[in-house]
Design a protein around this motif. Sequence first.
Motif, PDB file in Angstrom:
ATOM      1  N   THR A  13     -11.848  15.010  -4.344  1.00  0.00           N
ATOM      2  CA  THR A  13     -10.915  16.312  -4.676  1.00  0.00           C
ATOM      3  C   THR A  13     -11.924  17.459  -4.493  1.00  0.00           C
ATOM      4  N   GLU A  14     -13.280  17.554  -4.891  1.00  0.00           N
ATOM      5  CA  GLU A  14     -13.956  18.480  -4.553  1.00  0.00           C
ATOM      6  C   GLU A  14     -14.167  18.606  -2.964  1.00  0.00           C
ATOM      7  N   VAL A  15     -14.562  17.492  -2.178  1.00  0.00           N
ATOM      8  CA  VAL A  15     -14.863  17.963  -0.918  1.00  0.00           C
ATOM      9  C   VAL A  15     -13.537  18.435  -0.204  1.00  0.00           C
ATOM     10  N   CYS A  16     -12.382  18.021  -0.584  1.00  0.00           N
ATOM     11  CA  CYS A  16     -11.252  18.616  -0.038  1.00  0.00           C
ATOM     12  C   CYS A  16     -10.885  20.101  -0.293  1.00  0.00           C
ATOM     13  N   ARG A  17     -11.289  20.248  -1.494  1.00  0.00           N
ATOM     14  CA  ARG A  17     -11.083  21.750  -1.784  1.00  0.00           C
ATOM     15  C   ARG A  17     -12.266  22.693  -1.210  1.00  0.00           C
ATOM     16  N   LEU A  18     -13.350  22.012  -1.059  1.00  0.00           N
ATOM     17  CA  LEU A  18     -14.444  22.721  -0.321  1.00  0.00           C
ATOM     18  C   LEU A  18     -14.098  23.124   1.217  1.00  0.00           C
ATOM     19  N   VAL A  19     -13.818  21.870   1.782  1.00  0.00           N
ATOM     20  CA  VAL A  19     -13.451  22.061   3.009  1.00  0.00           C
ATOM     21  C   VAL A  19     -12.283  22.788   3.582  1.00  0.00           C
ATOM     22  N   ALA A  20     -11.332  22.811   2.643  1.00  0.00           N
ATOM     23  CA  ALA A  20     -10.071  23.580   3.089  1.00  0.00           C
ATOM     24  C   ALA A  20     -10.483  25.112   2.466  1.00  0.00           C
ATOM     25  N   ALA A  21     -11.383  25.532   1.787  1.00  0.00           N
ATOM     26  CA  ALA A  21     -11.872  26.820   1.646  1.00  0.00           C
ATOM     27  C   ALA A  21     -12.899  27.145   2.694  1.00  0.00           C
ATOM     28  N   GLY A  22     -13.287  26.580   3.700  1.00  0.00           N
ATOM     29  CA  GLY A  22     -14.324  26.958   4.552  1.00  0.00           C
ATOM     30  C   GLY A  22     -15.657  26.847   4.000  1.00  0.00           C
ATOM     31  N   ALA A  23     -16.004  26.232   2.915  1.00  0.00           N
ATOM     32  CA  ALA A  23     -17.288  26.075   2.309  1.00  0.00           C
ATOM     33  C   ALA A  23     -18.030  25.423   3.494  1.00  0.00           C
ATOM     34  N   ARG A  24     -19.570  25.473   3.390  1.00  0.00           N
ATOM     35  CA  ARG A  24     -20.258  24.660   4.148  1.00  0.00           C
ATOM     36  C   ARG A  24     -21.192  23.760   3.359  1.00  0.00           C
ATOM     37  N   GLU A  25     -21.158  23.617   1.883  1.00  0.00           N
ATOM     38  CA  GLU A  25     -21.804  22.677   1.102  1.00  0.00           C
ATOM     39  C   GLU A  25     -21.167  23.056  -0.188  1.00  0.00           C
ATOM     40  N   SER A  26     -21.670  22.123  -1.280  1.00  0.00           N
ATOM     41  CA  SER A  26     -21.134  22.286  -2.490  1.00  0.00           C
ATOM     42  C   SER A  26     -22.157  23.016  -3.390  1.00  0.00           C
ATOM     43  N   ASP A  27     -21.509  23.693  -4.117  1.00  0.00           N
ATOM     44  CA  ASP A  27     -22.478  24.689  -5.082  1.00  0.00           C
ATOM     45  C   ASP A  27     -23.023  23.606  -6.207  1.00  0.00           C
ATOM     46  N   LEU A  28     -22.198  22.736  -6.632  1.00  0.00           N
ATOM     47  CA  LEU A  28     -22.792  21.835  -7.714  1.00  0.00           C
ATOM     48  C   LEU A  28     -23.651  20.876  -7.358  1.00  0.00           C
ATOM     49  N   HIS A  29     -23.735  20.387  -5.749  1.00  0.00           N
ATOM     50  CA  HIS A  29     -24.559  19.722  -5.388  1.00  0.00           C
ATOM     51  C   HIS A  29     -24.952  19.966  -3.980  1.00  0.00           C
ATOM     52  N   PRO A  30     -25.917  21.042  -4.104  1.00  0.00           N
ATOM     53  CA  PRO A  30     -26.438  21.918  -2.820  1.00  0.00           C
ATOM     54  C   PRO A  30     -27.099  20.938  -2.331  1.00  0.00           C
ATOM     55  N   LEU A  31     -27.240  21.286  -0.719  1.00  0.00           N
ATOM     56  CA  LEU A  31     -28.009  20.529   0.183  1.00  0.00           C
ATOM     57  C   LEU A  31     -29.658  20.522  -0.102  1.00  0.00           C
ATOM     58  N   ALA A  32     -29.946  21.642  -0.837  1.00  0.00           N
ATOM     59  CA  ALA A  32     -31.427  21.803  -0.885  1.00  0.00           C
ATOM     60  C   ALA A  32     -31.961  20.667  -1.988  1.00  0.00           C
TER      61      ALA A  32
END
Length: 357
Positions: free
Chosen positions: A321-340
């Motif tokens: 659900t979070e991935v779909c929301r982020l991709v639709a919003a144009g995000a490039r990573e998750s704030d809750l599980h960031p790439l760093a």
Amino acid sequence: YPPGEADPPAIRFGVVGAGFIARWFLQAVRTVPRARVVAVTSARPESAAAFAAEHGIGASYATLEEMLAAGRPGGASPFDVVYIGSPNSLHASQTIAALEAGFHVLVEKPFALDAEQAEAMVAAAARHDRFLMEGWLTAFEPGTAALRRALPALLSDGPGPHRAVLVKEQYSSRMDRLRAGELPPAFNPALGGGSLMDLGVYPVSLAVHLFGAPSRITAAGRNLPDAADSHGVVVLDYDRITGACAADGAALLTDLQVVCLHSKTSPAGAGDHVNRIASDHRVLAFDDCQWPRTIRLTGPEGEEDLSVTDDGAPVLARELTEVCRLVAAGARESDLHPLAETVITAGVLGQARRLCS
């Protein structure tokens, strides 16, 4: 969506892999309204074809390259995101190939075998301006949110040293095959298998998520003959906390040791106090570091029940659900599980793997 508004556009996935984790992914897709799987590929083309037929997926492909070509706009099976559920050793190369082909990527844990691979994956995502996230479901669990809320007060209780024990163990369903003389991928060191990478990732990832990058790492493990590790321990020492439990994002000086236990040769511990994070006078105890449910905080004031209810949703539903929301919003990573954070975890696992080899 409000009456009269069009349904949001579907987020279409091409799936790499046809094993049990891909089945978990399909279970989640059925409960997330905007998610669709339109293509699948596997190292065994016949497995991909059978998986597609079983799950009503429109197309299966013999290779990743074929699926990526078909997934482009105007292709035979256009999609937006590649979900990678292949053996651990393939995560980095397949992720980079998908990013370079122009797709967003959700890649199963462990993200990579070491920090160098992880950094190359993140660089590819930035270079091609694509979304990238590790499929570590624990970040999106309500029980993990309860831990994040409870820990700052606990960690400020006394100067320490504080101690945490995080455990993930289960008797592997592939162990009997290994003992019979086979070498299943889950125990194949060439494929990045073994207890550390498959199960140790959960306590290590949770420690990094909550506390940030450790100051020191030690590790030990038991390697099976001609196979990967069966069980082991990773010890993380912290002089400062920079993860989700850091106050307002500022580093918190501390004296904390986190012991991460993992095993593929023993069943999960019984009871609800297997995992513990303790300060001078308080103990936060919970049942499972993959999906915390039963959570209790005990201190001078008594015991507080912070448990959360299992709503019965498929295990990957919140993450998807979070991935779909982020991709639709144009995000490039998750704030809750960031790439760093993901890169730090990959570095810890890589270093622990070297120490145990």
